[in-house]
Design a protein around this motif. Structure first.
Motif, PDB file in Angstrom:
ATOM      1  N   UNK A  28       0.834  -1.208   0.000  1.00 41.68           N
ATOM      2  CA  UNK A  28       0.000   0.000   0.000  1.00 41.68           C
ATOM      3  C   UNK A  28       0.864   1.251   0.000  1.00 41.68           C
ATOM      4  N   UNK A  29       1.941   1.236   0.775  1.00 39.77           N
ATOM      5  CA  UNK A  29       2.839   2.394   0.826  1.00 39.77           C
ATOM      6  C   UNK A  29       3.489   2.631  -0.530  1.00 39.77           C
ATOM      7  N   UNK A  30       3.947   1.548  -1.171  1.00 45.60           N
ATOM      8  CA  UNK A  30       4.581   1.690  -2.478  1.00 45.60           C
ATOM      9  C   UNK A  30       3.595   2.193  -3.530  1.00 45.60           C
ATOM     10  N   UNK A  31       2.357   1.732  -3.453  1.00 45.53           N
ATOM     11  CA  UNK A  31       1.345   2.225  -4.389  1.00 45.53           C
ATOM     12  C   UNK A  31       1.103   3.718  -4.196  1.00 45.53           C
ATOM     13  N   UNK A  32       1.040   4.155  -2.926  1.00 45.54           N
ATOM     14  CA  UNK A  32       0.871   5.591  -2.658  1.00 45.54           C
ATOM     15  C   UNK A  32       2.058   6.389  -3.175  1.00 45.54           C
ATOM     16  N   UNK A  33       3.271   5.877  -2.906  1.00 44.57           N
ATOM     17  CA  UNK A  33       4.473   6.572  -3.374  1.00 44.57           C
ATOM     18  C   UNK A  33       4.492   6.668  -4.891  1.00 44.57           C
ATOM     19  N   UNK A  34       4.105   5.602  -5.557  1.00 44.97           N
ATOM     20  CA  UNK A  34       4.087   5.591  -7.023  1.00 44.97           C
ATOM     21  C   UNK A  34       3.067   6.586  -7.553  1.00 44.97           C
ATOM     22  N   UNK A  35       1.912   6.630  -6.920  1.00 46.78           N
ATOM     23  CA  UNK A  35       0.874   7.568  -7.341  1.00 46.78           C
ATOM     24  C   UNK A  35       1.352   9.001  -7.141  1.00 46.78           C
ATOM     25  N   UNK A  36       1.984   9.272  -5.994  1.00 46.09           N
ATOM     26  CA  UNK A  36       2.512  10.611  -5.722  1.00 46.09           C
ATOM     27  C   UNK A  36       3.586  10.985  -6.735  1.00 46.09           C
ATOM     28  N   UNK A  37       4.475  10.050  -7.046  1.00 48.95           N
ATOM     29  CA  UNK A  37       5.548  10.303  -8.004  1.00 48.95           C
ATOM     30  C   UNK A  37       4.974  10.576  -9.387  1.00 48.95           C
ATOM     31  N   UNK A  38       4.003   9.758  -9.799  1.00 45.32           N
ATOM     32  CA  UNK A  38       3.387   9.940 -11.122  1.00 45.32           C
ATOM     33  C   UNK A  38       2.739  11.310 -11.221  1.00 45.32           C
ATOM     34  N   UNK A  39       2.021  11.710 -10.166  1.00 43.56           N
ATOM     35  CA  UNK A  39       1.372  13.016 -10.172  1.00 43.56           C
ATOM     36  C   UNK A  39       2.401  14.127 -10.241  1.00 43.56           C
ATOM     37  N   UNK A  40       3.495  13.969  -9.533  1.00 41.72           N
ATOM     38  CA  UNK A  40       4.552  14.971  -9.527  1.00 41.72           C
ATOM     39  C   UNK A  40       5.161  15.127 -10.916  1.00 41.72           C
ATOM     40  N   UNK A  48       4.932  18.465 -13.333  1.00 39.23           N
ATOM     41  CA  UNK A  48       6.122  19.180 -13.796  1.00 39.23           C
ATOM     42  C   UNK A  48       6.168  19.228 -15.310  1.00 39.23           C
ATOM     43  N   UNK A  49       5.696  18.193 -15.999  1.00 42.98           N
ATOM     44  CA  UNK A  49       5.649  18.207 -17.460  1.00 42.98           C
ATOM     45  C   UNK A  49       4.670  19.255 -17.976  1.00 42.98           C
ATOM     46  N   UNK A  50       3.554  19.423 -17.321  1.00 43.30           N
ATOM     47  CA  UNK A  50       2.571  20.441 -17.712  1.00 43.30           C
ATOM     48  C   UNK A  50       3.171  21.819 -17.501  1.00 43.30           C
ATOM     49  N   UNK A  51       3.875  22.023 -16.396  1.00 45.69           N
ATOM     50  CA  UNK A  51       4.497  23.325 -16.125  1.00 45.69           C
ATOM     51  C   UNK A  51       5.526  23.669 -17.181  1.00 45.69           C
ATOM     52  N   UNK A  52       6.330  22.680 -17.602  1.00 41.50           N
ATOM     53  CA  UNK A  52       7.338  22.938 -18.626  1.00 41.50           C
ATOM     54  C   UNK A  52       6.709  23.241 -19.972  1.00 41.50           C
TER      55      UNK A  52
END
Length: 75
Positions: free
Chosen positions: A52-64, A68-72
């Motif tokens: 569950x922790x890894x899934x949350x981390x992956x989701x957070x990373x993907x969103x990040x 950042x791609x949209x900002x660029x």
């Protein structure tokens, strides 16, 4: 012991302990909701929490990364 299909007195005798003692242990385990093998719940709980922790981390990373791609691309 319904879990293994053998009567408590027979299991207790095989283990070399008093039948009443085993019956008490089984009763307490059932009341606590852990009538399976000792430690089984603990063995399963830790990998589930980690998953569950890894899934949350992956989701957070993907969103990040997406943010950042949209900002660029807008900048």
């Amino acid at each position: 012991m319904a879990e293994i299909g053998k009567p408590i007195p027979r299991v207790a005798k095989g283990l070399g302990i008093n039948g009443t003692t085993l019956a008490t242990w089984v009763s307490r385990a059932r009341a606590a909701g852990r009538a399976g093998p000792a430690g089984e719940e603990d063995e399963l709980a830790r990998p589930r929490r980690e998953s569950a922790r890894l899934e949350r981390d992956n989701k957070d990373w993907s969103w990040s990364v997406m943010s950042s791609n949209v900002a660029w691309s807008c900048g």
